[in-house]
Design an enzyme around this catalytic site. Structure first.
Site, PDB file in Angstrom:
ATOM      1  N   ASN A   1      -1.690   0.465  -8.392  1.00  0.00           N
ATOM      2  CA  ASN A   1      -2.678  -0.053  -8.967  1.00  0.00           C
ATOM      3  C   ASN A   1      -4.123  -0.266  -9.080  1.00  0.00           C
ATOM      4  OD1 ASN A   1      -1.971  -1.145  -6.770  1.00  0.00           O
ATOM      5  ND2 ASN A   1      -2.006  -3.447  -7.985  1.00  0.00           N
TER       6      ASN A   1
ATOM      7  N   ASP B   1      -8.413  -4.011  -2.147  1.00  0.00           N
ATOM      8  CA  ASP B   1      -7.311  -3.993  -2.169  1.00  0.00           C
ATOM      9  C   ASP B   1      -7.168  -5.450  -0.665  1.00  0.00           C
ATOM     10  OD1 ASP B   1      -4.544  -4.153  -3.360  1.00  0.00           O
ATOM     11  OD2 ASP B   1      -4.089  -2.563  -1.292  1.00  0.00           O
TER      12      ASP B   1
ATOM     13  N   GLY C   1      -3.271  -6.833  -6.818  1.00  0.00           N
ATOM     14  CA  GLY C   1      -2.704  -6.899  -7.643  1.00  0.00           C
ATOM     15  C   GLY C   1      -2.162  -9.040  -7.706  1.00  0.00           C
TER      16      GLY C   1
ATOM     17  N   ASP D   1      -4.453   1.532  -1.593  1.00  0.00           N
ATOM     18  CA  ASP D   1      -3.378   2.107  -1.049  1.00  0.00           C
ATOM     19  C   ASP D   1      -2.986   2.429  -2.269  1.00  0.00           C
ATOM     20  OD1 ASP D   1      -0.771   0.364   0.145  1.00  0.00           O
ATOM     21  OD2 ASP D   1      -2.458  -0.613  -0.746  1.00  0.00           O
TER      22      ASP D   1
ATOM     23  N   ASP E   1      -2.200  -6.169  -0.426  1.00  0.00           N
ATOM     24  CA  ASP E   1      -1.082  -4.795   0.519  1.00  0.00           C
ATOM     25  C   ASP E   1      -1.491  -4.357   0.929  1.00  0.00           C
ATOM     26  OD1 ASP E   1       0.930  -7.392   0.689  1.00  0.00           O
ATOM     27  OD2 ASP E   1      -0.267  -7.649  -1.626  1.00  0.00           O
TER      28      ASP E   1
ATOM     29  N   LYS F   1      -7.861  -2.791 -12.374  1.00  0.00           N
ATOM     30  CA  LYS F   1      -8.914  -3.158 -11.570  1.00  0.00           C
ATOM     31  C   LYS F   1     -10.355  -2.998 -11.697  1.00  0.00           C
ATOM     32  CE  LYS F   1      -5.422  -4.082  -7.110  1.00  0.00           C
ATOM     33  NZ  LYS F   1      -5.070  -3.693  -5.664  1.00  0.00           N
TER      34      LYS F   1
END
Length: 256
Positions: A209, A8, A43, A206, A10, A183
């Site tokens: 999503n 991921d 995302g 984290d 962010d 995802k």
């Protein structure tokens, strides 16, 4: 073949200041030297991660929470909410002064100007207020749409639109995804191209999503700064992203 690592962005690769820590960069490059394939699962839109892809020399990525998938530079899968369904959601939101932002692989476009929830949400991504075109989705392929509303009102959308998912990423904003979009679904497209299974994948995340992704893969790591629901499904929990949590997890797992 060694495993593939999905990261991921962010809160996982990027720290609280939206910067890639040196420790994380070094860890990823070391993993690649050891034979791991490195991929992104975010995302965000493709245009939002170009500098990161370049810095890390990555050409495999799952963006828009699985709606736009690229494997070694080739687009292998795209998806999005049907235009008719999207029109209904937009009209529902307009009546409540809850706008949307459309995203494709190259840009983002807002349905209305000067809305504080749009400004505050996109500020956290370090992105300016988008250009305006309320009918952009009608003439263009849109892979993700953001709806801007408070968490207390989310249930109204769930009840009115059971055929789509609303995945919250900010106190004022949710991603609108097709039912079954995630995802994890995007990752499966990459693994199929590689001849690998979900057990061959390791994922780091984290946010809300990331839940499907972390549940699906063979080994999953939640960041210390992650949502409690994310930590609950992960195989391992590491330190906060600001405390070199990513590199620590990769050492713990003996990836590096």
């Amino acid at each position: 073949m060694n495993k593939i690592l999905f990261f991921d962005v962010d809160g996982t690769l990027y720290n609280s200041e939206k910067i890639l820590p040196a420790s994380a960069k070094e860890a990823l490059l070391e993993a690649r030297r050891k034979g791991y394939e490195i991929a992104i699962a975010t995302g965000r839109a493709p245009f939002m991660i170009q500098s990161l892809l370049k810095e890390l020399d990555i050409n495999t990525y799952v963006t828009f929470n699985g709606q736009y998938v690229v494997y070694r530079g080739e687009v292998v899968y795209t998806n999005g909410v049907e235009k008719d369904e999207l029109a209904k959601i937009i009209a529902f939101g307009e009546a409540r002064n809850e706008p949307v932002v459309f995203l494709d692989d190259k840009r983002m476009i807002a349905s209305v100007g000067g809305h504080n929830m749009v400004s505050e949400s996109l500020d956290t991504l370090k992105y300016p207020y988008p250009e305006l075109d309320s009918s952009y989705y009608m003439q263009n392929d849109v892979y993700q749409t953001l709806i801007f509303m408070e968490e207390k009102d989310e249930h109204l959308y769930y009840e009115a639109f059971p055929n789509v998912q609303f995945v919250r990423w900010h106190q004022y904003s949710c991603d609108i995804l097709p039912k079954g979009g995630s995802k994890a679904a995007g990752i499966e497209k990459v693994l199929t191209k590689m001849g690998l299974t979900l057990d061959d994948a390791i994922a780091f995340g984290d946010g809300i999503n990331d839940i499907e992704m972390l549940e699906a893969v063979g080994t999953s790591i939640a960041m210390g700064n992650g949502h409690e629901r994310v930590k609950a499904v992960a195989s391992h929990i590491t330190d906060h992203v600001d405390a070199d949590g990513l590199a620590k997890a990769m050492r713990y797992l003996r990836i590096i």
